[in-house]
Design a protein around this motif. Structure first.
Motif, PDB file in Angstrom:
ATOM      1  N   ARG A  31      22.387   9.235  19.361  1.00 36.94           N
ATOM      2  CA  ARG A  31      21.028   8.738  19.463  1.00 36.94           C
ATOM      3  C   ARG A  31      20.898   7.397  18.747  1.00 36.94           C
ATOM      4  NH1 ARG A  31      19.894  14.421  17.916  1.00 36.94           N
ATOM      5  NH2 ARG A  31      19.328  15.554  19.804  1.00 36.94           N
ATOM      6  N   GLY A  32      19.906   6.608  19.154  1.00 44.21           N
ATOM      7  CA  GLY A  32      19.648   5.334  18.489  1.00 44.21           C
ATOM      8  C   GLY A  32      20.221   4.160  19.248  1.00 44.21           C
ATOM      9  N   GLU A  33      19.754   2.976  18.891  1.00 44.08           N
ATOM     10  CA  GLU A  33      20.120   1.778  19.645  1.00 44.08           C
ATOM     11  C   GLU A  33      21.567   1.360  19.449  1.00 44.08           C
ATOM     12  OE1 GLU A  33      18.562  -1.740  16.736  1.00 44.08           O
ATOM     13  OE2 GLU A  33      16.996  -0.644  17.806  1.00 44.08           O
ATOM     14  N   ASN A  34      22.180   1.756  18.330  1.00 41.48           N
ATOM     15  CA  ASN A  34      23.579   1.394  18.078  1.00 41.48           C
ATOM     16  C   ASN A  34      24.529   2.553  18.359  1.00 41.48           C
ATOM     17  OD1 ASN A  34      22.857  -1.219  17.154  1.00 41.48           O
ATOM     18  ND2 ASN A  34      22.380  -0.369  15.128  1.00 41.48           N
ATOM     19  N   ALA A  35      24.041   3.572  19.072  1.00 40.13           N
ATOM     20  CA  ALA A  35      24.825   4.791  19.266  1.00 40.13           C
ATOM     21  C   ALA A  35      26.161   4.516  19.954  1.00 40.13           C
ATOM     22  CB  ALA A  35      24.020   5.803  20.072  1.00 40.13           C
ATOM     23  N   LYS A  36      26.168   3.667  20.951  1.00 35.56           N
ATOM     24  CA  LYS A  36      27.400   3.425  21.693  1.00 35.56           C
ATOM     25  C   LYS A  36      28.476   2.804  20.811  1.00 35.56           C
ATOM     26  CE  LYS A  36      29.239   1.263  25.885  1.00 35.56           C
ATOM     27  NZ  LYS A  36      28.921   0.456  27.095  1.00 35.56           N
ATOM     28  N   SER A  37      28.091   1.791  20.045  1.00 32.81           N
ATOM     29  CA  SER A  37      29.078   1.126  19.188  1.00 32.81           C
ATOM     30  C   SER A  37      29.558   2.053  18.070  1.00 32.81           C
ATOM     31  CB  SER A  37      28.483  -0.156  18.589  1.00 32.81           C
ATOM     32  OG  SER A  37      27.357   0.136  17.783  1.00 32.81           O
ATOM     33  N   VAL A  38      28.651   2.896  17.554  1.00 35.51           N
ATOM     34  CA  VAL A  38      29.040   3.850  16.504  1.00 35.51           C
ATOM     35  C   VAL A  38      30.045   4.855  17.050  1.00 35.51           C
ATOM     36  CG1 VAL A  38      28.234   5.730  15.030  1.00 35.51           C
ATOM     37  CG2 VAL A  38      26.931   3.602  15.154  1.00 35.51           C
ATOM     38  N   ARG A  39      29.759   5.398  18.229  1.00 38.26           N
ATOM     39  CA  ARG A  39      30.672   6.369  18.816  1.00 38.26           C
ATOM     40  C   ARG A  39      32.025   5.740  19.117  1.00 38.26           C
ATOM     41  NH1 ARG A  39      28.693  11.168  20.914  1.00 38.26           N
ATOM     42  NH2 ARG A  39      30.119  11.096  22.686  1.00 38.26           N
ATOM     43  N   GLN A  40      32.031   4.505  19.596  1.00 38.94           N
ATOM     44  CA  GLN A  40      33.294   3.822  19.865  1.00 38.94           C
ATOM     45  C   GLN A  40      34.113   3.658  18.591  1.00 38.94           C
ATOM     46  OE1 GLN A  40      31.984   0.217  21.833  1.00 38.94           O
ATOM     47  NE2 GLN A  40      32.169   1.125  23.873  1.00 38.94           N
ATOM     48  N   GLU A  41      33.432   3.356  17.486  1.00 41.75           N
ATOM     49  CA  GLU A  41      34.129   3.213  16.211  1.00 41.75           C
ATOM     50  C   GLU A  41      34.665   4.555  15.729  1.00 41.75           C
ATOM     51  OE1 GLU A  41      35.468   0.949  12.816  1.00 41.75           O
ATOM     52  OE2 GLU A  41      35.053   0.592  14.946  1.00 41.75           O
ATOM     53  N   VAL A  42      33.880   5.615  15.909  1.00 39.70           N
ATOM     54  CA  VAL A  42      34.341   6.960  15.563  1.00 39.70           C
ATOM     55  C   VAL A  42      35.597   7.313  16.354  1.00 39.70           C
ATOM     56  CG1 VAL A  42      33.795   9.419  15.776  1.00 39.70           C
ATOM     57  CG2 VAL A  42      32.102   7.844  14.810  1.00 39.70           C
ATOM     58  N   PHE A  43      35.574   7.037  17.648  1.00 32.96           N
ATOM     59  CA  PHE A  43      36.724   7.363  18.493  1.00 32.96           C
ATOM     60  C   PHE A  43      37.937   6.522  18.113  1.00 32.96           C
ATOM     61  CE2 PHE A  43      33.485   8.385  22.080  1.00 32.96           C
ATOM     62  CZ  PHE A  43      33.143   9.556  21.418  1.00 32.96           C
ATOM     63  N   ARG A  44      37.708   5.262  17.766  1.00 37.48           N
ATOM     64  CA  ARG A  44      38.821   4.378  17.388  1.00 37.48           C
ATOM     65  C   ARG A  44      39.511   4.902  16.123  1.00 37.48           C
ATOM     66  NH1 ARG A  44      40.255   0.896  13.884  1.00 37.48           N
ATOM     67  NH2 ARG A  44      38.283   1.032  12.737  1.00 37.48           N
ATOM     68  N   ILE A  45      38.715   5.298  15.133  1.00 33.41           N
ATOM     69  CA  ILE A  45      39.285   5.803  13.882  1.00 33.41           C
ATOM     70  C   ILE A  45      39.994   7.137  14.117  1.00 33.41           C
ATOM     71  CG2 ILE A  45      38.733   6.635  11.562  1.00 33.41           C
ATOM     72  CD1 ILE A  45      36.422   4.606  11.548  1.00 33.41           C
ATOM     73  N   LEU A  46      39.376   8.003  14.945  1.00 35.65           N
ATOM     74  CA  LEU A  46      40.017   9.291  15.236  1.00 35.65           C
ATOM     75  C   LEU A  46      41.366   9.080  15.914  1.00 35.65           C
ATOM     76  CD1 LEU A  46      39.814  12.374  15.220  1.00 35.65           C
ATOM     77  CD2 LEU A  46      38.681  12.238  17.449  1.00 35.65           C
ATOM     78  N   GLU A  47      41.454   8.137  16.837  1.00 28.56           N
ATOM     79  CA  GLU A  47      42.728   7.880  17.529  1.00 28.56           C
ATOM     80  C   GLU A  47      43.767   7.307  16.566  1.00 28.56           C
ATOM     81  OE1 GLU A  47      44.530   5.835  21.585  1.00 28.56           O
ATOM     82  OE2 GLU A  47      42.647   5.076  20.732  1.00 28.56           O
ATOM     83  N   SER A  48      43.319   6.522  15.583  1.00 27.57           N
ATOM     84  CA  SER A  48      44.282   5.963  14.625  1.00 27.57           C
ATOM     85  C   SER A  48      44.904   7.055  13.753  1.00 27.57           C
ATOM     86  CB  SER A  48      43.590   4.919  13.736  1.00 27.57           C
ATOM     87  OG  SER A  48      42.661   5.522  12.859  1.00 27.57           O
ATOM     88  N   ILE A  49      44.174   8.178  13.596  1.00 22.04           N
ATOM     89  CA  ILE A  49      44.702   9.301  12.828  1.00 22.04           C
ATOM     90  C   ILE A  49      45.435  10.278  13.735  1.00 22.04           C
ATOM     91  CG2 ILE A  49      44.097  11.225  11.288  1.00 22.04           C
ATOM     92  CD1 ILE A  49      41.600   9.637  10.479  1.00 22.04           C
ATOM     93  N   VAL A  50      44.858  10.529  14.924  1.00 17.01           N
ATOM     94  CA  VAL A  50      45.433  11.469  15.897  1.00 17.01           C
ATOM     95  C   VAL A  50      45.730  10.698  17.179  1.00 17.01           C
ATOM     96  CG1 VAL A  50      45.161  13.692  17.040  1.00 17.01           C
ATOM     97  CG2 VAL A  50      43.942  13.249  14.899  1.00 17.01           C
ATOM     98  N   PRO A  51      46.941  10.154  17.359  1.00 14.41           N
ATOM     99  CA  PRO A  51      47.274   9.320  18.515  1.00 14.41           C
ATOM    100  C   PRO A  51      46.933   9.995  19.848  1.00 14.41           C
ATOM    101  CG  PRO A  51      49.032   9.245  16.904  1.00 14.41           C
ATOM    102  CD  PRO A  51      48.077  10.306  16.432  1.00 14.41           C
ATOM    103  N   GLU A  52      46.456   9.163  20.788  1.00 13.91           N
ATOM    104  CA  GLU A  52      46.132   9.547  22.163  1.00 13.91           C
ATOM    105  C   GLU A  52      44.827  10.342  22.274  1.00 13.91           C
ATOM    106  OE1 GLU A  52      49.528  11.539  23.793  1.00 13.91           O
ATOM    107  OE2 GLU A  52      50.740   9.708  23.864  1.00 13.91           O
ATOM    108  N   THR A  53      44.173  10.648  21.146  1.00 15.38           N
ATOM    109  CA  THR A  53      42.871  11.308  21.213  1.00 15.38           C
ATOM    110  C   THR A  53      41.816  10.226  21.364  1.00 15.38           C
ATOM    111  OG1 THR A  53      43.656  13.123  19.831  1.00 15.38           O
ATOM    112  CG2 THR A  53      41.279  12.860  20.040  1.00 15.38           C
ATOM    113  N   LYS A  54      41.275  10.109  22.569  1.00  9.54           N
ATOM    114  CA  LYS A  54      40.408   8.988  22.904  1.00  9.54           C
ATOM    115  C   LYS A  54      38.934   9.247  22.652  1.00  9.54           C
ATOM    116  CE  LYS A  54      43.705   6.342  24.663  1.00  9.54           C
ATOM    117  NZ  LYS A  54      44.060   5.031  24.085  1.00  9.54           N
ATOM    118  N   ALA A  55      38.508  10.495  22.699  1.00  7.45           N
ATOM    119  CA  ALA A  55      37.080  10.784  22.565  1.00  7.45           C
ATOM    120  C   ALA A  55      36.873  12.235  22.172  1.00  7.45           C
ATOM    121  CB  ALA A  55      36.347  10.484  23.871  1.00  7.45           C
ATOM    122  N   VAL A  56      35.685  12.511  21.654  1.00  5.75           N
ATOM    123  CA  VAL A  56      35.274  13.871  21.338  1.00  5.75           C
ATOM    124  C   VAL A  56      33.782  13.966  21.630  1.00  5.75           C
ATOM    125  CG1 VAL A  56      34.880  13.266  18.905  1.00  5.75           C
ATOM    126  CG2 VAL A  56      35.181  15.652  19.551  1.00  5.75           C
TER     127      VAL A  56
END
Length: 410
Positions: free
Chosen positions: A221-246
């Motif tokens: 939710r919120g106006e920056n939701a897309k960029s926040v989720r993209q950052e969450v996914f980027r960090i998750l992939e850096s820890i767990v390779p090939e995991t692109k989204a949740v």
């Protein structure tokens, strides 16, 4: 900004400068000088979790009756320090000191609790001080009687109730209450993220991560939701390779999470949370702790290295470093790999040791500090070599080590 701390830290992200601990759990007496981020190192059973409980105990006491907080933690007898000497039960006390933040020059909050027969207790004394940048000081000091220079404050207090949660709505003391009530302590339990979860507001991540799906939904939710989720996914992939989204997933009146993994060209699989590893789920819980809105004032993370591959701890450190830009971060650990980052200095380290039947909170020894400052060995290398030593228990000024709970205010 403190020298050697790194340019990524802003002064206003570190409101709490010092904590004085008196007879709390395994600590008979201790003073914690905070840096940001701060890594608290110690062996299993040394008292790291008891130190983390200082933050959760006070945060809970700002929003719940003190009796309820003590009951959840096993009662007053479980929270106060137990001495091997047979005598009257000692009083427990905590004091938080604040630097400049949110328009004030500094402040202080302290309280002392006395145990009574039949598991009872009462507040012996409570004190709060706010120093404005203009030089004005607002304070209250409550013992047998109420004293304050803040006009209009006359709370009706029970002997078992703290005053700050009652008067903290007053703008003169609101900043202190806001910081203390927004402290969060996390020991992420992967099994809790694997289970079906009851949906809630998702505004505050629970200490074990058991409402991570709701927090994930709230970040959508919120106006920056897309960029926040993209950052969450980027960090998750850096820890767990090939995991692109949740994403959160509904199952009737329960929620869970599904993870998307991609590799190659057009190759994709989706897994439910119950199929994911402990390391993946703990990583997501840590990310949710950092990205939840509103942000904690103080984020305490217990042993983030557990079940996470050593090769991924660099990404966890990057997450900790990012968090320290917007909040105060304290990490308990006994992992050399987590301490291998070159930006971790001796100022970022505190050592908890178990000696003579009690926990003690110490600065690194002079030899340890010199080795780090001379770039001979980093914190991780010293710990790996069993050479990350604390100062001698009686090496520093006893008055500085023990600290004082209260000040003379009038």
């Amino acid at each position: 900004m403190k020298q050697g701390q790194g340019e990524y830290i802003a002064m206003n992200t570190s409101p709490i400068t010092r904590i004085v601990i008196k007879r709390f759990r395994s600590f008979p007496s201790a003073v914690l000088e905070l840096d940001n981020p701060l890594f608290v190192v110690g062996r299993n059973g040394s008292g790291k979790s008891n130190l983390a409980d200082v933050f959760s105990f006070v945060a809970e006491a700002m929003s719940s009756p003190l009796q309820a907080v003590l009951d959840r933690k096993g009662g007053i007898s479980a929270v106060r320090n137990r001495s091997s000497v047979k005598s009257a039960p000692p009083n427990l006390g905590l004091a938080f000191e604040f630097g400049a933040f949110n328009g004030i020059a500094g402040g202080r909050f302290a309280f002392e609790i006395k145990a009574l027969p039949n598991y009872g207790f009462r507040i012996v004394r409570e004190q709060c001080l706010v120093c404005g940048k203009s030089g004005i000081r607002w304070w209250f000091d409550r013992s047998d009687i109420w004293k304050s220079n803040a006009d209009g404050l006359t709370p009706a207090l029970e002997p078992t109730a703290l005053a700050l949660p009652l008067v903290g709505g007053d703008e003169r003391f609101a900043c202190i209450l806001k910081v203390l009530s927004a402290m969060r302590v996390y020991s992420i339990e992967p099994a809790k993220l694997r289970e079906m979860q009851d949906p809630d507001s998702g505004i505050v991540l629970k200490p074990d991560g058991s409402n991570a799906a709701s927090v994930l939904q709230e970040l959508s939710r919120g106006e920056n939701a897309k960029s926040v989720r993209q950052e969450v996914f980027r960090i998750l992939e850096s820890i767990v390779p090939e995991t692109k989204a949740v994403a959160h997933k509904k199952h009737g009146n329960k929620w869970s999470m599904s993870f998307s993994q991609e590799w190659g060209e057009g190759k994709k699989l989706t897994f439910d949370a119950f199929s994911m590893s402990d390391g993946t789920l703990r990583s997501l819980g840590l990310i949710m702790a950092v990205f939840q809105k509103p942000s904690p004032s103080v984020l305490v993370i217990e042993e983030p290295e557990a079940t996470i591959h050593p090769g991924a701890l660099g990404a966890v450190l990057d997450l900790i470093r990012r968090a320290a830009k917007t909040m105060q971060v304290v990490v308990t650990t006994h992992s050399p790999e987590l301490l291998d980052a070159k930006w971790i200095t001796d100022n970022n380290l505190r050592i908890v040791s178990w000696q003579e039947g009690a926990s003690h909170l110490l600065m690194p020894s002079a030899a340890t500090r010199e080795a780090m400052r001379s770039d001979l060995m980093g914190a991780g290398e010293l710990l790996r070599a069993n050479a990350l030593h604390a100062e001698d228990l009686f090496a520093s000024d006893d008055a500085l080590r023990n600290g004082s709970l209260f000040e003379t205010l009038a």
